[in-house]
Scaffold this motif. Structure first.
Motif, short mmCIF file in Angstrom:
data_model
loop_
_atom_site.label_atom_id
_atom_site.label_comp_id
_atom_site.label_asym_id
_atom_site.label_seq_id
_atom_site.Cartn_x
_atom_site.Cartn_y
_atom_site.Cartn_z
N ALA A 40 0.84 -1.24 0.04
CA ALA A 40 -0.01 -0.05 0.11
C ALA A 40 0.94 1.17 -0.14
CB ALA A 40 -1.12 -0.11 1.42
N LEU A 41 0.27 2.37 -0.12
CA LEU A 41 1.15 3.61 -0.31
C LEU A 41 0.40 4.78 0.50
CD1 LEU A 41 1.74 3.61 -4.38
CD2 LEU A 41 3.14 2.69 -2.40
N ALA A 42 1.13 5.51 0.83
CA ALA A 42 0.43 6.93 1.54
C ALA A 42 1.08 8.30 0.93
CB ALA A 42 1.01 6.72 3.26
N ILE A 43 0.14 8.76 0.14
CA ILE A 43 0.57 9.90 -0.53
C ILE A 43 0.59 11.21 0.64
CG2 ILE A 43 -0.51 11.59 -2.10
CD1 ILE A 43 -1.96 9.58 -3.42
N PRO A 44 1.74 11.80 0.68
CA PRO A 44 2.05 13.11 1.48
C PRO A 44 1.46 14.41 0.69
CG PRO A 44 4.12 12.62 0.25
CD PRO A 44 2.96 11.62 0.02
N SER A 45 0.72 15.26 1.63
CA SER A 45 0.23 16.25 1.05
C SER A 45 1.66 17.40 0.64
CB SER A 45 -0.80 17.07 1.98
OG SER A 45 -0.01 17.39 3.15
N ALA A 46 2.58 17.32 1.44
CA ALA A 46 3.55 18.29 1.12
C ALA A 46 4.45 17.66 0.00
CB ALA A 46 4.53 18.25 2.22
N GLY A 47 4.58 16.59 -0.42
CA GLY A 47 5.16 16.06 -1.57
C GLY A 47 4.16 16.24 -2.87
N ILE A 48 2.91 16.29 -2.81
CA ILE A 48 2.20 16.52 -3.83
C ILE A 48 2.37 17.82 -4.10
CG2 ILE A 48 -0.28 16.87 -4.58
CD1 ILE A 48 0.84 13.97 -4.88
N ALA A 49 2.29 18.82 -3.03
CA ALA A 49 2.59 20.31 -3.28
C ALA A 49 3.83 20.68 -4.13
CB ALA A 49 2.49 20.81 -1.68
N ALA A 50 4.81 19.94 -3.59
CA ALA A 50 5.96 20.24 -4.17
C ALA A 50 6.20 19.87 -5.64
CB ALA A 50 7.23 19.78 -3.38
N SER A 51 5.40 18.93 -5.87
CA SER A 51 5.63 18.24 -7.26
C SER A 51 4.59 19.25 -8.10
CB SER A 51 4.76 16.89 -7.52
OG SER A 51 3.48 16.95 -7.22
N GLY A 53 4.20 22.60 -7.76
CA GLY A 53 5.10 23.99 -7.68
C GLY A 53 4.11 24.68 -6.21
N TYR A 54 3.70 24.06 -5.54
CA TYR A 54 3.05 24.89 -4.18
C TYR A 54 3.76 24.78 -3.17
CZ TYR A 54 -1.24 25.15 -7.30
OH TYR A 54 -2.02 25.54 -8.30
N ALA A 55 3.74 25.85 -2.08
CA ALA A 55 4.28 25.65 -1.03
C ALA A 55 3.44 24.53 0.11
CB ALA A 55 4.27 27.03 -0.03
N ASP A 56 4.02 23.86 1.04
CA ASP A 56 3.30 23.07 1.77
C ASP A 56 2.03 23.63 2.35
OD1 ASP A 56 2.46 20.80 3.22
OD2 ASP A 56 3.96 21.23 4.79
N GLY A 57 0.82 22.74 2.24
CA GLY A 57 -0.24 23.62 2.67
C GLY A 57 -0.99 24.60 1.83
N SER A 58 -0.70 24.82 0.73
CA SER A 58 -1.01 25.93 -0.39
C SER A 58 -1.72 25.25 -1.57
CB SER A 58 -0.07 26.77 -0.79
OG SER A 58 0.47 27.66 0.48
N THR A 59 -1.72 23.81 -1.60
CA THR A 59 -2.38 23.08 -2.79
C THR A 59 -3.76 23.47 -2.85
OG1 THR A 59 -0.61 21.58 -2.73
CG2 THR A 59 -2.60 21.15 -4.12
N PRO A 60 -4.39 23.94 -3.97
CA PRO A 60 -5.90 23.91 -4.12
C PRO A 60 -6.58 22.48 -4.07
CG PRO A 60 -4.84 25.39 -5.73
CD PRO A 60 -3.79 24.52 -4.99
N PRO A 61 -7.51 22.30 -3.32
CA PRO A 61 -8.20 20.99 -3.06
C PRO A 61 -8.42 20.38 -4.31
CG PRO A 61 -9.31 22.81 -1.55
CD PRO A 61 -8.13 23.63 -2.30
N GLU A 62 -8.76 21.35 -5.32
CA GLU A 62 -9.15 20.57 -6.44
C GLU A 62 -8.07 19.74 -7.36
OE1 GLU A 62 -10.00 23.56 -5.82
OE2 GLU A 62 -12.07 23.55 -5.46
N GLU A 63 -6.89 20.59 -7.07
CA GLU A 63 -5.78 19.82 -7.68
C GLU A 63 -4.97 18.79 -6.66
OE1 GLU A 63 -2.60 22.27 -9.21
OE2 GLU A 63 -3.69 24.11 -9.14
N MET A 64 -5.27 18.88 -5.46
CA MET A 64 -4.84 17.61 -4.43
C MET A 64 -5.73 16.41 -4.85
SD MET A 64 -2.76 16.60 -2.29
CE MET A 64 -2.24 18.13 -1.54
#
Length: 249
Positions: A40-51, A53-64
């Motif tokens: 299984a895998l655990a997606i990190p919000s900070a990793g998605i944000a970096a990928s 181009g957002y700062a951690d915690g700033s990814t729009p929900p739709e994109e997340m």
């Protein structure tokens, strides 16, 4: 079927044998981890944000949620996702968005704007999430006492017990020092998720101290970025001629 498989991975584990969940940040990295045999895998919000181009915690929900959906579609193993504090969504909408994206689990943190939430109100909110999700989602309740609070294990334990009573499946005391883990392990009747840096020694230590599950946050994405930076540096190094017509880096 995936959520039942995922939930079962957290129970009946032998001491010293935690569930290791790598943190993919895109489909390519998720496939690498799945092909390596991780269940299984655990997606990190900070990793998605970096990928993205957002700062951690700033990814729009739709994109997340779109990123979660791409990863969940791209691998044959269960995928859980860190969705921070739920992005202000009502419990029913949050659950619907997660299930639509194909996630079988989620991390939900008990802080907002670097401030701890009232634990009883947060427990009530978790109970609403559980009521809407039924058994369809594995809820990993993050306890931020060691990140934004006093760091008192007693506070972490009190929060953990409230969240488990509200229906959480697992407790995630982010940044809890390893030496505190035995105290948490003794006081929490349920799986405990600990964060590690990518590295065997860190995993072995947390396993020995009682972690049920080990995740890495954005650590793997950051490790890959550093490795790519080192490659880029080598590729930009001055070229030296060794023989006529032959060059090496």
């Amino acid at each position: 079927m995936h959520v039942a498989t995922f939930r079962a991975l957290h129970h009946g584990r032998a001491p010293g044998d935690p569930l290791i969940l790598p943190g993919p940040w895109d489909v390519a990295s998720a496939r690498v981890f799945a092909n390596a045999g991780f269940p299984a895998l655990a997606i990190p919000s900070a990793g998605i944000a970096a990928s993205l181009g957002y700062a951690d915690g700033s990814t729009p929900p739709e994109e997340m949620f779109a990123a979660i959906a791409r990863i969940a579609r791209g691998v044959p193993v269960p995928v859980s996702a860190d969705v921070e504090d739920g992005y202000g969504l009502a419990p029913g909408e949050l659950v619907g968005r997660l299930l639509e994206a194909g996630a079988v689990g989620c991390n939900l943190e008990d802080s907002e704007n670097a401030t701890l939430k009232d634990p009883r109100r947060h427990a009530d909110w978790l109970a609403e999430v559980r009521a809407h999700a039924g058994d369809a989602l594995f809820i990993n309740a993050r306890v931020d006492t060691f990140l934004f609070g006093s760091g008192d294990p007693a506070d972490a334990l009190a929060r953990a017990r409230l969240y488990l009573a509200a229906g959480a499946d697992c407790i995630y005391p982010l940044l809890a020092p390893p030496e505190v883990l035995p105290v948490l392990r003794e006081g929490i009747e349920g799986p405990i998720n600990m964060a590690a840096q990518p590295g065997i020694s860190s995993i072995i230590d947390l396993a020995r101290l009682g972690a049920t599950r080990i995740t890495f946050g954005p650590g793997m994405q950051q490790h890959a970025t550093r490795a790519t930076g080192e490659l880029a540096t080598r590729l930009r190094a001055p070229v030296r001629e060794t023989e006529p017509g032959v060059v090496c880096l």
